[in-house]
Design a protein around this motif. Structure first.
Motif, short mmCIF file in Angstrom:
data_model
loop_
_atom_site.label_atom_id
_atom_site.label_comp_id
_atom_site.label_asym_id
_atom_site.label_seq_id
_atom_site.Cartn_x
_atom_site.Cartn_y
_atom_site.Cartn_z
N LEU A 55 0.83 -1.21 0.00
CA LEU A 55 0.00 0.00 0.00
C LEU A 55 0.86 1.26 0.00
O LEU A 55 0.50 2.26 -0.62
N ILE A 56 1.98 1.21 0.69
CA ILE A 56 2.89 2.35 0.72
C ILE A 56 3.45 2.60 -0.67
O ILE A 56 3.50 3.74 -1.14
N VAL A 57 3.87 1.55 -1.34
CA VAL A 57 4.39 1.69 -2.71
C VAL A 57 3.32 2.30 -3.60
O VAL A 57 3.57 3.27 -4.33
N LEU A 58 2.13 1.76 -3.53
CA LEU A 58 1.04 2.25 -4.36
C LEU A 58 0.73 3.72 -4.06
O LEU A 58 0.56 4.53 -4.98
N ALA A 59 0.68 4.07 -2.78
CA ALA A 59 0.37 5.46 -2.40
C ALA A 59 1.45 6.42 -2.89
O ALA A 59 1.13 7.51 -3.39
N CYS A 60 2.70 6.03 -2.78
CA CYS A 60 3.79 6.89 -3.23
C CYS A 60 3.73 7.11 -4.75
O CYS A 60 3.89 8.24 -5.23
N VAL A 61 3.50 6.06 -5.49
CA VAL A 61 3.43 6.16 -6.95
C VAL A 61 2.21 6.98 -7.37
O VAL A 61 2.30 7.86 -8.24
N SER A 63 0.66 9.26 -5.70
CA SER A 63 0.89 10.65 -5.34
C SER A 63 1.84 11.32 -6.34
O SER A 63 1.60 12.44 -6.77
N ALA A 64 2.90 10.63 -6.70
CA ALA A 64 3.89 11.21 -7.61
C ALA A 64 3.32 11.44 -9.01
O ALA A 64 3.67 12.42 -9.67
N PHE A 65 2.44 10.55 -9.45
CA PHE A 65 1.91 10.65 -10.81
C PHE A 65 0.50 11.24 -10.87
O PHE A 65 -0.02 11.47 -11.97
N GLY A 66 -0.12 11.46 -9.72
CA GLY A 66 -1.45 12.04 -9.70
C GLY A 66 -2.52 11.16 -10.31
O GLY A 66 -3.37 11.64 -11.07
N VAL A 67 -2.48 9.87 -10.00
CA VAL A 67 -3.47 8.93 -10.51
C VAL A 67 -4.23 8.30 -9.36
O VAL A 67 -3.77 8.30 -8.23
N SER A 68 -5.38 7.74 -9.67
CA SER A 68 -6.23 7.13 -8.66
C SER A 68 -6.02 5.62 -8.62
O SER A 68 -5.50 5.03 -9.57
N PRO A 69 -6.48 4.96 -7.54
CA PRO A 69 -6.40 3.50 -7.49
C PRO A 69 -7.16 2.85 -8.64
O PRO A 69 -6.74 1.84 -9.19
N ARG A 70 -8.28 3.45 -9.01
CA ARG A 70 -9.08 2.91 -10.11
C ARG A 70 -8.29 2.95 -11.42
O ARG A 70 -8.35 2.02 -12.23
N GLU A 71 -7.53 4.02 -11.65
CA GLU A 71 -6.72 4.12 -12.87
C GLU A 71 -5.58 3.11 -12.85
O GLU A 71 -5.29 2.47 -13.87
N ILE A 72 -4.94 2.94 -11.70
CA ILE A 72 -3.84 1.97 -11.58
C ILE A 72 -4.37 0.56 -11.85
O ILE A 72 -3.71 -0.25 -12.49
N ALA A 73 -5.58 0.27 -11.38
CA ALA A 73 -6.16 -1.07 -11.52
C ALA A 73 -6.82 -1.29 -12.87
O ALA A 73 -7.21 -2.41 -13.17
N GLY A 74 -6.94 -0.27 -13.67
CA GLY A 74 -7.64 -0.38 -14.94
C GLY A 74 -7.10 -1.48 -15.83
O GLY A 74 -5.90 -1.74 -15.86
N ALA A 130 15.52 13.72 -15.37
CA ALA A 130 14.31 14.12 -14.64
C ALA A 130 13.53 12.90 -14.16
O ALA A 130 13.03 12.87 -13.02
N PHE A 131 13.44 11.88 -15.01
CA PHE A 131 12.73 10.66 -14.64
C PHE A 131 13.50 9.93 -13.54
O PHE A 131 12.90 9.42 -12.59
N GLU A 132 14.82 9.89 -13.66
CA GLU A 132 15.67 9.26 -12.64
C GLU A 132 15.47 9.94 -11.29
O GLU A 132 15.35 9.28 -10.26
N GLU A 133 15.41 11.26 -11.30
CA GLU A 133 15.20 12.02 -10.06
C GLU A 133 13.84 11.70 -9.45
O GLU A 133 13.71 11.53 -8.24
N CYS A 134 12.82 11.60 -10.30
CA CYS A 134 11.48 11.24 -9.84
C CYS A 134 11.47 9.85 -9.20
O CYS A 134 10.92 9.66 -8.11
#
Length: 157
Positions: A55-61, A63-74, A130-134
Motif C-alpha cells: 500500500l505504501i508503494v502504491l500510495a507513493c506512486v 501521489s507522484a503521478f497524480g493517478v487514482s487506485p481505479r486508474e492503476i487497476a484499470g 528528470a525521470f531518474e530524479e522522480c
C-alpha cells in the motif's frame, strides 16, 4: 480478446483502493496464513515486507503521478501517464520490495511478461535525468515509510 477469469477476480482487490489483501489469491494474505509453517524464504519475505508495504508503494506512486487506485487497476492501458504510473508501481514492487515478477503480476492482475516489460520500460527511461530524479524520490519515500514498519513489532504481522 479473452479475459482470464483469475485476472478479473483479483482486479477488485486493487480497484477497491481499500487494500491488496481483499482479493482472492492475495499473496500477502497467503504468506501471513502460512507463517506458522513457513520455510525460511517466506519468513524472510514477510520480514522484509511488513504489512502495508504494498500500500505504501502504491500510495507513493499514485501521489507522484497524480493517478487514482481505479486508474492503476484499470484493465486498459488508458492514458500514457496512467500506463507509466502503473509500470512504475510494478517496477517498485519488483525492485524495492524484491517481489518476483509472478507475485507482482498477481498483485496487478496482469501477466508476468507484462510486469517484465514494465520493468524494462522503467529501466530504459532511467537515462532521462528528470525521470531518474522522480524515481529516486519515490524510492526514498517508500524506504522512509517502510523503514519504521520493519523495526516495529506491529508491522510484522
Amino acid at each position: 480478446m479473452q479475459v482470464n477469469q483469475r485476472e478479473t477476480g483479483n482486479r477488485s482487490a486493487i480497484a477497491s483502493g481499500v487494500g491488496w489483501q481483499a482479493g482472492e489469491g492475495s499473496e500477502a494474505a497467503n504468506r501471513r496464513s502460512r507463517i506458522g509453517t513457513a520455510a525460511g524464504g517466506d519468513a524472510l519475505l514477510l520480514a522484509e515486507n511488513p504489512k502495508g508495504a504494498e500500500l505504501i508503494v502504491l500510495a507513493c506512486v499514485m501521489s507522484a503521478f497524480g493517478v487514482s487506485p481505479r486508474e492503476i487497476a484499470g484493465r486498459s492501458r488508458g492514458l500514457a501517464h496512467v500506463a507509466l504510473a502503473r509500470q512504475v508501481a510494478m517496477y517498485m514492487h519488483h525492485v524495492v520490495l524484491r517481489q518476483t515478477l509472478t507475485a507482482v503480476a498477481r498483485r496487478f492482475a496482469r501477466d508476468r511478461t507484462t510486469v517484465a516489460h514494465a520493468c524494462r520500460v522503467v529501466e530504459d527511461r532511467r537515462d532521462d535525468p528528470a525521470f531518474e530524479e522522480c524515481l529516486d524520490a519515490i524510492e526514498r519515500a517508500i524506504q522512509g515509510a517502510i523503514g519504521p514498519l520493519r523495526r516495529s513489532p506491529r508491522g510484522q504481522g
